[in-house]
Write a protein that holds these residues in place. Structure first.
Motif, PDB file in Angstrom:
ATOM      1  N   ASP A   1     -68.852 -23.002  46.735  1.00 23.12           N
ATOM      2  CA  ASP A   1     -67.547 -23.110  47.389  1.00 23.12           C
ATOM      3  C   ASP A   1     -66.951 -21.722  47.612  1.00 23.12           C
ATOM      4  O   ASP A   1     -66.847 -20.917  46.688  1.00 23.12           O
ATOM      5  CB  ASP A   1     -66.620 -23.965  46.527  1.00 23.12           C
ATOM      6  CG  ASP A   1     -65.420 -24.457  47.302  1.00 23.12           C
ATOM      7  OD1 ASP A   1     -65.544 -24.633  48.521  1.00 23.12           O
ATOM      8  OD2 ASP A   1     -64.361 -24.677  46.673  1.00 23.12           O
ATOM      9  N   GLY A   2     -66.578 -21.441  48.842  1.00 20.05           N
ATOM     10  CA  GLY A   2     -65.946 -20.175  49.179  1.00 20.05           C
ATOM     11  C   GLY A   2     -66.910 -19.012  49.294  1.00 20.05           C
ATOM     12  O   GLY A   2     -66.490 -17.865  49.395  1.00 20.05           O
ATOM     13  N   ALA A   3     -68.206 -19.262  49.301  1.00 20.81           N
ATOM     14  CA  ALA A   3     -69.190 -18.189  49.368  1.00 20.81           C
ATOM     15  C   ALA A   3     -69.495 -17.842  50.819  1.00 20.81           C
ATOM     16  O   ALA A   3     -69.282 -18.629  51.735  1.00 20.81           O
ATOM     17  CB  ALA A   3     -70.469 -18.610  48.656  1.00 20.81           C
ATOM     18  N   THR A   4     -70.010 -16.647  51.014  1.00 23.01           N
ATOM     19  CA  THR A   4     -70.385 -16.189  52.350  1.00 23.01           C
ATOM     20  C   THR A   4     -71.899 -16.011  52.415  1.00 23.01           C
ATOM     21  O   THR A   4     -72.593 -16.069  51.410  1.00 23.01           O
ATOM     22  CB  THR A   4     -69.697 -14.845  52.676  1.00 23.01           C
ATOM     23  OG1 THR A   4     -70.091 -13.886  51.700  1.00 23.01           O
ATOM     24  CG2 THR A   4     -68.196 -14.978  52.690  1.00 23.01           C
TER      25      THR A   4
ATOM     26  N   PRO B   1     -71.260  -5.326  46.429  1.00 25.67           N
ATOM     27  CA  PRO B   1     -71.806  -6.149  45.337  1.00 25.67           C
ATOM     28  C   PRO B   1     -70.723  -6.550  44.339  1.00 25.67           C
ATOM     29  O   PRO B   1     -69.958  -5.710  43.860  1.00 25.67           O
ATOM     30  CB  PRO B   1     -72.842  -5.243  44.679  1.00 25.67           C
ATOM     31  CG  PRO B   1     -73.209  -4.250  45.733  1.00 25.67           C
ATOM     32  CD  PRO B   1     -71.979  -4.073  46.564  1.00 25.67           C
ATOM     33  N   GLY B   2     -70.629  -7.826  44.076  1.00 22.46           N
ATOM     34  CA  GLY B   2     -69.667  -8.354  43.115  1.00 22.46           C
ATOM     35  C   GLY B   2     -68.283  -8.593  43.655  1.00 22.46           C
ATOM     36  O   GLY B   2     -67.416  -9.049  42.922  1.00 22.46           O
ATOM     37  N   SER B   3     -68.018  -8.288  44.931  1.00 19.93           N
ATOM     38  CA  SER B   3     -66.667  -8.439  45.470  1.00 19.93           C
ATOM     39  C   SER B   3     -66.324  -9.898  45.759  1.00 19.93           C
ATOM     40  O   SER B   3     -65.195 -10.322  45.561  1.00 19.93           O
ATOM     41  CB  SER B   3     -66.498  -7.598  46.732  1.00 19.93           C
ATOM     42  OG  SER B   3     -67.373  -8.068  47.742  1.00 19.93           O
ATOM     43  N   ARG B   4     -67.278 -10.678  46.247  1.00 24.82           N
ATOM     44  CA  ARG B   4     -67.048 -12.094  46.503  1.00 24.82           C
ATOM     45  C   ARG B   4     -68.383 -12.837  46.358  1.00 24.82           C
ATOM     46  O   ARG B   4     -69.446 -12.237  46.461  1.00 24.82           O
ATOM     47  CB  ARG B   4     -66.440 -12.316  47.884  1.00 24.82           C
ATOM     48  CG  ARG B   4     -67.188 -11.710  49.013  1.00 24.82           C
ATOM     49  CD  ARG B   4     -66.417 -11.845  50.305  1.00 24.82           C
ATOM     50  NE  ARG B   4     -66.880 -10.799  51.208  1.00 24.82           N
ATOM     51  CZ  ARG B   4     -66.675 -10.801  52.481  1.00 24.82           C
ATOM     52  NH1 ARG B   4     -65.991 -11.768  53.033  1.00 24.82           N
ATOM     53  NH2 ARG B   4     -67.119  -9.837  53.234  1.00 24.82           N
ATOM     54  N   PRO B   5     -68.302 -14.127  46.124  1.00 24.16           N
ATOM     55  CA  PRO B   5     -69.550 -14.874  45.911  1.00 24.16           C
ATOM     56  C   PRO B   5     -70.349 -15.036  47.206  1.00 24.16           C
ATOM     57  O   PRO B   5     -69.769 -15.109  48.289  1.00 24.16           O
ATOM     58  CB  PRO B   5     -69.076 -16.231  45.395  1.00 24.16           C
ATOM     59  CG  PRO B   5     -67.680 -16.357  45.882  1.00 24.16           C
ATOM     60  CD  PRO B   5     -67.117 -14.970  45.955  1.00 24.16           C
ATOM     61  N   VAL B   6     -71.655 -15.052  47.052  1.00 26.53           N
ATOM     62  CA  VAL B   6     -72.545 -15.279  48.189  1.00 26.53           C
ATOM     63  C   VAL B   6     -73.436 -16.474  47.884  1.00 26.53           C
ATOM     64  O   VAL B   6     -73.665 -16.826  46.737  1.00 26.53           O
ATOM     65  CB  VAL B   6     -73.417 -14.039  48.509  1.00 26.53           C
ATOM     66  CG1 VAL B   6     -72.579 -12.889  49.011  1.00 26.53           C
ATOM     67  CG2 VAL B   6     -74.238 -13.630  47.319  1.00 26.53           C
ATOM     68  N   VAL B   7     -73.924 -17.088  48.945  1.00 22.62           N
ATOM     69  CA  VAL B   7     -74.812 -18.234  48.821  1.00 22.62           C
ATOM     70  C   VAL B   7     -76.191 -17.731  48.403  1.00 22.62           C
ATOM     71  O   VAL B   7     -76.623 -16.656  48.806  1.00 22.62           O
ATOM     72  CB  VAL B   7     -74.887 -18.994  50.165  1.00 22.62           C
ATOM     73  CG1 VAL B   7     -75.846 -20.161  50.080  1.00 22.62           C
ATOM     74  CG2 VAL B   7     -73.515 -19.468  50.574  1.00 22.62           C
ATOM     75  N   ASP B   8     -76.889 -18.532  47.604  1.00 22.02           N
ATOM     76  CA  ASP B   8     -78.210 -18.159  47.126  1.00 22.02           C
ATOM     77  C   ASP B   8     -79.205 -18.158  48.290  1.00 22.02           C
ATOM     78  O   ASP B   8     -79.481 -19.201  48.876  1.00 22.02           O
ATOM     79  CB  ASP B   8     -78.655 -19.149  46.051  1.00 22.02           C
ATOM     80  CG  ASP B   8     -79.932 -18.725  45.363  1.00 22.02           C
ATOM     81  OD1 ASP B   8     -80.387 -17.595  45.596  1.00 22.02           O
ATOM     82  OD2 ASP B   8     -80.465 -19.536  44.577  1.00 22.02           O
TER      83      ASP B   8
END
Length: 115
Positions: A51-54, A63-70
């Motif tokens: 949720d909320g990932a880019t 790196p580490g600023s916001r979540p990313v999709v695997d």
């Protein structure tokens, strides 16, 4: 995370299995097997969703600023699509050969294939 995508994947799989079990046509059976395969796409996307990932391909993300999709799950889903298309093409080619040799695509009428 919601359970809804997992339930949808299970429902799609069960619909494909029902169609496969009740099919009286080999082409219809291949289509139902393809529907079962589509359930794995939904399952893989549900596993990899955050949720909320880019997307992980943008270069402006620190790196580490916001979540990313695997990206591994995305690669598995893409591989699953390619393998599913290949298996479907192979099965349809086999059905075509059965229809040429036996003159039918009804599994009940193919007595030569029984052991």
């Amino acid at each position: 995370m919601s359970v809804l995508p997992y339930l949808i994947a299970a429902w799609i799989f069960l619909v494909g299995c029902y169609g496969l079990a009740t099919s009286r046509n080999l082409i219809h059976a291949v289509g139902c097997l393809t529907v079962c395969q589509a359930a794995t796409y939904v399952l893989l996307l549900a596993v990899g969703y955050r949720d909320g990932a880019t997307a992980p391909v943008y270069s402006d993300i620190e790196p580490g600023s916001r979540p990313v999709v695997d990206p591994v799950v995305q690669a598995l889903a893409l591989t699953d699509v390619v393998v599913g298309a290949t298996v479907t093409a192979l099965l349809l080619a086999l059905v075509l050969q059965v229809a040429k040799r036996h003159g039918t695509v009804d599994p009940d009428e193919l007595s030569e294939l029984r052991g």
